[in-house]
Design a protein around this motif. Structure first.
Motif, PDB file in Angstrom:
ATOM      1  N   HIS A 157       0.863  -1.179   0.000  1.00  0.00           N
ATOM      2  CA  HIS A 157       0.000   0.000   0.000  1.00  0.00           C
ATOM      3  C   HIS A 157       0.900   1.229   0.000  1.00  0.00           C
ATOM      4  CE1 HIS A 157      -2.634  -3.051   2.187  1.00  0.00           C
ATOM      5  NE2 HIS A 157      -3.209  -2.852   1.009  1.00  0.00           N
ATOM      6  N   LEU A 158       1.005   1.875  -1.149  1.00  0.00           N
ATOM      7  CA  LEU A 158       1.848   3.058  -1.293  1.00  0.00           C
ATOM      8  C   LEU A 158       1.064   4.268  -0.785  1.00  0.00           C
ATOM      9  CD1 LEU A 158       4.606   4.031  -2.268  1.00  0.00           C
ATOM     10  CD2 LEU A 158       3.632   4.320  -4.552  1.00  0.00           C
ATOM     11  N   ILE A 159       0.840   4.267   0.514  1.00  0.00           N
ATOM     12  CA  ILE A 159      -0.081   5.203   1.164  1.00  0.00           C
ATOM     13  C   ILE A 159       0.508   5.652   2.492  1.00  0.00           C
ATOM     14  CG2 ILE A 159      -2.397   5.482   2.140  1.00  0.00           C
ATOM     15  CD1 ILE A 159      -3.339   3.213   0.290  1.00  0.00           C
ATOM     16  N   ASP A 160       0.488   6.941   2.733  1.00  0.00           N
ATOM     17  CA  ASP A 160       0.798   7.459   4.059  1.00  0.00           C
ATOM     18  C   ASP A 160      -0.348   7.042   4.978  1.00  0.00           C
ATOM     19  OD1 ASP A 160       1.069   9.040   6.375  1.00  0.00           O
ATOM     20  OD2 ASP A 160       1.901  10.735   5.266  1.00  0.00           O
ATOM     21  N   PRO A 161      -0.113   6.230   5.994  1.00  0.00           N
ATOM     22  CA  PRO A 161      -1.223   5.780   6.838  1.00  0.00           C
ATOM     23  C   PRO A 161      -1.963   6.930   7.511  1.00  0.00           C
ATOM     24  CG  PRO A 161       0.906   5.237   7.839  1.00  0.00           C
ATOM     25  CD  PRO A 161       1.181   5.668   6.439  1.00  0.00           C
ATOM     26  N   ASN A 162      -1.285   8.055   7.711  1.00  0.00           N
ATOM     27  CA  ASN A 162      -1.953   9.203   8.324  1.00  0.00           C
ATOM     28  C   ASN A 162      -2.971   9.852   7.395  1.00  0.00           C
ATOM     29  OD1 ASN A 162      -0.511   8.915  10.712  1.00  0.00           O
ATOM     30  ND2 ASN A 162       1.151  10.217  10.014  1.00  0.00           N
ATOM     31  N   ALA A 163      -2.899   9.544   6.114  1.00  0.00           N
ATOM     32  CA  ALA A 163      -3.931  10.023   5.202  1.00  0.00           C
ATOM     33  C   ALA A 163      -5.281   9.416   5.566  1.00  0.00           C
ATOM     34  CB  ALA A 163      -3.567   9.669   3.758  1.00  0.00           C
ATOM     35  N   LEU A 164      -5.258   8.178   6.035  1.00  0.00           N
ATOM     36  CA  LEU A 164      -6.496   7.490   6.392  1.00  0.00           C
ATOM     37  C   LEU A 164      -6.970   7.864   7.788  1.00  0.00           C
ATOM     38  CD1 LEU A 164      -5.531   3.965   4.993  1.00  0.00           C
ATOM     39  CD2 LEU A 164      -7.014   5.661   3.910  1.00  0.00           C
ATOM     40  N   THR A 165      -6.033   8.087   8.710  1.00  0.00           N
ATOM     41  CA  THR A 165      -6.419   8.351  10.101  1.00  0.00           C
ATOM     42  C   THR A 165      -6.622   9.829  10.402  1.00  0.00           C
ATOM     43  OG1 THR A 165      -4.084   8.377  10.754  1.00  0.00           O
ATOM     44  CG2 THR A 165      -5.267   6.281  10.942  1.00  0.00           C
ATOM     45  N   ASP A 166      -5.835  10.709   9.763  1.00  0.00           N
ATOM     46  CA  ASP A 166      -5.876  12.128  10.105  1.00  0.00           C
ATOM     47  C   ASP A 166      -6.479  13.004   9.001  1.00  0.00           C
ATOM     48  OD1 ASP A 166      -4.225  12.470  12.784  1.00  0.00           O
ATOM     49  OD2 ASP A 166      -3.196  10.972  11.574  1.00  0.00           O
ATOM     50  N   TRP A 167      -6.060  12.766   7.764  1.00  0.00           N
ATOM     51  CA  TRP A 167      -6.591  13.575   6.665  1.00  0.00           C
ATOM     52  C   TRP A 167      -8.074  13.281   6.468  1.00  0.00           C
ATOM     53  CZ3 TRP A 167      -4.761  12.742   0.894  1.00  0.00           C
ATOM     54  CH2 TRP A 167      -5.449  13.625   0.066  1.00  0.00           C
ATOM     55  N   PHE A 168      -8.419  12.015   6.218  1.00  0.00           N
ATOM     56  CA  PHE A 168      -9.820  11.645   5.996  1.00  0.00           C
ATOM     57  C   PHE A 168     -10.535  11.227   7.271  1.00  0.00           C
ATOM     58  CE2 PHE A 168      -8.266  11.618   1.716  1.00  0.00           C
ATOM     59  CZ  PHE A 168      -9.358  11.967   0.954  1.00  0.00           C
ATOM     60  N   GLN A 169      -9.756  10.955   8.305  1.00  0.00           N
ATOM     61  CA  GLN A 169     -10.319  10.544   9.586  1.00  0.00           C
ATOM     62  C   GLN A 169     -11.310   9.383   9.407  1.00  0.00           C
ATOM     63  OE1 GLN A 169     -11.847  14.142  11.399  1.00  0.00           O
ATOM     64  NE2 GLN A 169      -9.867  15.153  11.316  1.00  0.00           N
ATOM     65  N   ALA A 170     -10.900   8.436   8.540  1.00  0.00           N
ATOM     66  CA  ALA A 170     -11.755   7.301   8.197  1.00  0.00           C
ATOM     67  C   ALA A 170     -11.411   6.055   9.003  1.00  0.00           C
ATOM     68  CB  ALA A 170     -11.629   6.996   6.700  1.00  0.00           C
ATOM     69  N   TRP A 171     -10.156   5.918   9.415  1.00  0.00           N
ATOM     70  CA  TRP A 171      -9.711   4.729  10.131  1.00  0.00           C
ATOM     71  C   TRP A 171      -9.082   5.134  11.461  1.00  0.00           C
ATOM     72  CZ3 TRP A 171      -6.780   0.893   6.384  1.00  0.00           C
ATOM     73  CH2 TRP A 171      -7.638   0.535   5.339  1.00  0.00           C
TER      74      TRP A 171
END
Length: 405
Positions: A157-171
């Motif tokens: 997963h070429l993804i900053d994990p903080n994009a999911l937890t902080d940017w989108f606040q989805a996870w």
């Protein structure tokens, strides 16, 4: 392999995550039976001599597989070990997809968070370069669920994990750990902007992130060849720019096709999608105005009256729909602003210095075309030619490799 009770592992079972080893470079083999029993088919023969019996063996040695593992480090995740080059990669933003396309790994791309934010028109100018946008899994669907990650079963997963937890606040963190441990690790860094308070770890420039992706897919030579084109273009453009006091300032904003309000996006500061503006030495019209840039915590807008108080020399408009040609942009967006009672008073509108703002998520190929577009658009007297870099040279590097580059 009679007598071996273990079954041959699947590709997915050969991937070790969390620890974080990625790849399939494991070898399964059968060792020969030991003991003194001989059969007529044995590869061992005895040769009698006067003094002794010499035993010669022609058995085939089991080769020790070469260690092809390597590590890649990127904040905020840290170091991930790869057993071999990942065959399937799930990015989030289009800047990272553009990097994989540039490195000749478009076929590895599995996902994007939202298709409408990926501008691909520049590939049409590069012979043999393309990506099937419709084949990509869109991760955003009124939120971001874990299900598509399991369905894709990507190697990385070429993804900053903080994009999911902080940017989108989805996870939350348990969600990240679950997908990391059961599917594949995360590795990435949000590079398109740097206005978010939660992004308190290292920022990577566009080419620093691009170099990291090149390490992941082991494409150092392609990366260096494309960086050479970039460096040559930057040097050429900057050698022909007008003096700093002759360059206009610019207000970078998000706006609709018939704009009545604007989300400001600061031209100054870090952000991969603003590096081409920095190359041209454009200054930020919002500097000292009290207007902040768009971020997770600040989604405010400004109106024409506020924009008129600042009255920037030029305007750069970004919008979320499909890209427009310059002619389409002038006929639709600029024409609307010219007819607007307040918008028509803006210096940028009166001088027709209103430009398309370029992609939100700009990768290295986007960057080359954006440098060219804005150099020729802002400074037509200095850059009268249509093309400032060699498309064929770039396309060949992407599709065939750098060769003698």
């Amino acid at each position: 392999m009679e007598g071996n009770s273990s079954e041959t592992p699947t590709r997915r079972e050969l991937l070790t995550y969390g620890g974080a080893v990625v790849g399939t470079g494991l070898f399964a083999g059968c060792s020969s039976n030991s003991g003194s029993d001989r059969t007529p088919d044995s590869t061992t023969t005895e040769v009698a001599t006067d003094a002794t019996t010499v035993e010669t063996r022609s058995s085939t040695e089991t080769a020790t597989p070469e260690d092809t593992s390597y590590t890649v480090t990127m904040e905020p995740v840290g170091t991930v070990e790869f057993d071999e080059i990942p065959e399937t990669i799930a990015p989030f933003t289009a800047d990272y997809i553009d990097m994989l396309v540039a490195l000749g790994h478009a076929d590895a791309v599995q996902s994007i968070w939202y298709r409408g934010r990926y501008k691909t028109i520049h590939y049409e100018q590069l012979d043999g370069v393309s990506i099937d946008l419709d084949s990509l899994t869109q991760l955003w669907n009124d939120g971001i669920s874990k299900e598509p990650f399991y369905e894709m079963e990507a190697d990385l997963h070429l993804i900053d994990p903080n994009a999911l937890t902080d940017w989108f606040q989805a996870w939350d963190q348990p969600d990240l750990a679950e997908v990391r441990d059961n599917v594949a690790p995360f590795l990435g860094n949000v590079v398109f902007r740097r206005t978010d308070d939660w992004h308190d770890y290292r920022y990577y420039s566009l080419y620093e992130a691009f170099e990291t992706v090149a390490e992941i897919v082991q494409e150092r030579e392609r990366f260096e060849a494309i960086r050479s084109i970039h460096d040559e273009l930057v040097a050429e453009v900057q050698s022909r720019l007008p003096a700093p006091d002759e360059r206009p300032n610019a207000a970078l904003v998000f706006a609709g096709e018939e704009p009545d309000e604007f989300s400001p996006y600061r031209l100054s500061g870090n952000g991969a999608n603003k590096e081409h503006f920095h190359t041209l030495g454009l200054s930020d019209a919002f500097a000292g105005s009290g207007v902040d840039g768009l971020s997770t915590s600040d989604t405010g807008t400004i109106d024409y009256e506020t924009l008129l108080e600042i009255d920037p020399d030029s305007l750069l408009l970004r919008y979320h729909r499909e890209g427009k040609t310059r002619e389409e942009f002038e006929n639709d967006v600029l024409a609307y602003m010219q007819d607007h009672p307040v918008g028509s008073q803006l210096t940028a509108v009166q001088n027709e210095r209103v430009f398309r703002g370029g992609p939100i998520y700009a990768g290295p190929l986007h960057n080359l075309f954006m440098i060219e577009r804005f150099a020729t658009g802002y400074f037509p007297d200095a850059f009268s030619e249509d093309r400032l870099f060699d498309r064929d040279r770039l396309a060949t590097i992407i599709t065939e490799g750098p060769g003698d580059e």
